[in-house]
Design a protein around this motif. Structure first.
Motif, PDB file in Angstrom:
ATOM      1  N   UNK A  63       0.833  -1.208   0.000  1.00  0.00           N
ATOM      2  CA  UNK A  63       0.000   0.000   0.000  1.00  0.00           C
ATOM      3  C   UNK A  63       0.864   1.254   0.000  1.00  0.00           C
ATOM      4  N   UNK A  64       1.938   1.228   0.796  1.00  0.00           N
ATOM      5  CA  UNK A  64       2.853   2.374   0.856  1.00  0.00           C
ATOM      6  C   UNK A  64       3.524   2.595  -0.503  1.00  0.00           C
ATOM      7  N   UNK A  78       5.655  -4.280  -5.834  1.00  0.00           N
ATOM      8  CA  UNK A  78       4.395  -3.990  -6.533  1.00  0.00           C
ATOM      9  C   UNK A  78       4.059  -4.994  -7.618  1.00  0.00           C
ATOM     10  N   UNK A  79       5.057  -5.398  -8.392  1.00  0.00           N
ATOM     11  CA  UNK A  79       4.770  -6.134  -9.614  1.00  0.00           C
ATOM     12  C   UNK A  79       5.078  -7.623  -9.546  1.00  0.00           C
ATOM     13  N   UNK A  80       6.059  -8.006  -8.755  1.00  0.00           N
ATOM     14  CA  UNK A  80       6.448  -9.417  -8.699  1.00  0.00           C
ATOM     15  C   UNK A  80       5.757 -10.116  -7.530  1.00  0.00           C
ATOM     16  N   UNK A  81       6.003  -9.604  -6.320  1.00  0.00           N
ATOM     17  CA  UNK A  81       5.462 -10.276  -5.135  1.00  0.00           C
ATOM     18  C   UNK A  81       4.008  -9.920  -4.853  1.00  0.00           C
ATOM     19  N   UNK A  82       3.577  -8.707  -5.226  1.00  0.00           N
ATOM     20  CA  UNK A  82       2.201  -8.293  -4.930  1.00  0.00           C
ATOM     21  C   UNK A  82       1.165  -9.307  -5.392  1.00  0.00           C
ATOM     22  N   UNK A 123      -7.438  -5.192  -7.029  1.00  0.00           N
ATOM     23  CA  UNK A 123      -8.326  -4.254  -6.329  1.00  0.00           C
ATOM     24  C   UNK A 123      -7.525  -3.138  -5.662  1.00  0.00           C
ATOM     25  N   UNK A 124      -6.391  -3.486  -5.068  1.00  0.00           N
ATOM     26  CA  UNK A 124      -5.535  -2.475  -4.437  1.00  0.00           C
ATOM     27  C   UNK A 124      -4.958  -1.528  -5.478  1.00  0.00           C
ATOM     28  N   UNK A 125      -4.532  -2.079  -6.597  1.00  0.00           N
ATOM     29  CA  UNK A 125      -3.969  -1.254  -7.668  1.00  0.00           C
ATOM     30  C   UNK A 125      -5.019  -0.288  -8.204  1.00  0.00           C
TER      31      UNK A 125
END
Length: 200
Positions: free
Chosen positions: A68-69, A112-116, A127-129
């Motif tokens: 989120x941060x 953001x892109x790999x582990x998220x 949904x978070x994005x």
């Protein structure tokens, strides 16, 4: 608030910030799977009890807060890039370019892109994005459609198409198959795609 309560509140906030700072560093450098709970609390200088007090779901909840941060920081960079321009069309293009650059920066890319998507699952990550960035894109495209800069049309499908294209490009840029010059090529392709929306 009595002085003791104020001191405790500040201490709790320092503990939370230390956990976020150190876990962000470790997750960014090595990835979620490679970092253990014991290492996280040791790096932050806190106990496991303190971690669970702030993040009841443990490592996963902590990762969610880190994500989120990271998303907030990317959204701020995008907004700042857009607000630095006066022309609404240039605001859109500058914001979209900045998203690609910010999302693929080392401090954001892995989280953001790999582990998220891997840690939280595709639906929650998406949904978070969407919550972090869709509002700005919707506002920009609505203003451009109302001004006749882009062909008047329902904005929601366009938001999802553009957002999906930029997310997919960012995911590819974060993958091992992308090379050092691919960000510039992707940005140029994005510019061409955006130009095709113009009514003129």
């Amino acid at each position: 608030m009595v002085p003791e309560q104020g001191v405790r509140e500040r201490q709790r906030e320092r503990t939370r910030l230390a956990l976020l700072r150190e876990s962000r560093r470790l997750f960014s450098e090595r990835g979620y799977a490679a970092v253990g709970l014991a290492e996280l609390v040791r790096a932050a200088g806190v106990t496991k009890g303190a971690l669970y007090h702030h993040f009841p779901g443990g490592k996963t909840d902590l990762f969610r807060a880190v994500l989120e941060e990271a998303q907030r920081e990317v959204a701020l960079r995008v907004a700042a890039a857009a607000e630095a321009r006066e022309d609404p069309w240039e605001q859109l293009t500058a914001g979209c370019r900045e998203f690609l650059a910010a999302a693929t920066a080392p401090e954001a890319e892995r989280v953001m892109l790999v582990d998220g998507p891997a840690v939280l699952g595709w639906n929650e990550w998406r949904a978070m994005d969407e919550a972090a960035s869709a509002r700005h894109l919707t506002e920009a495209l609505t203003a451009l459609a109302e001004a006749g800069v882009i062909t008047p049309q329902p904005v929601a499908p366009l938001v999802h198409l553009l957002s999906g294209a930029m997310n997919e490009a960012a995911l590819w840029l974060a993958s091992p198959s992308a090379g050092p010059g691919d960000l510039a090529h992707t940005t140029a392709a994005l510019d061409r795609m955006l130009r095709s929306l113009r009514a003129d």
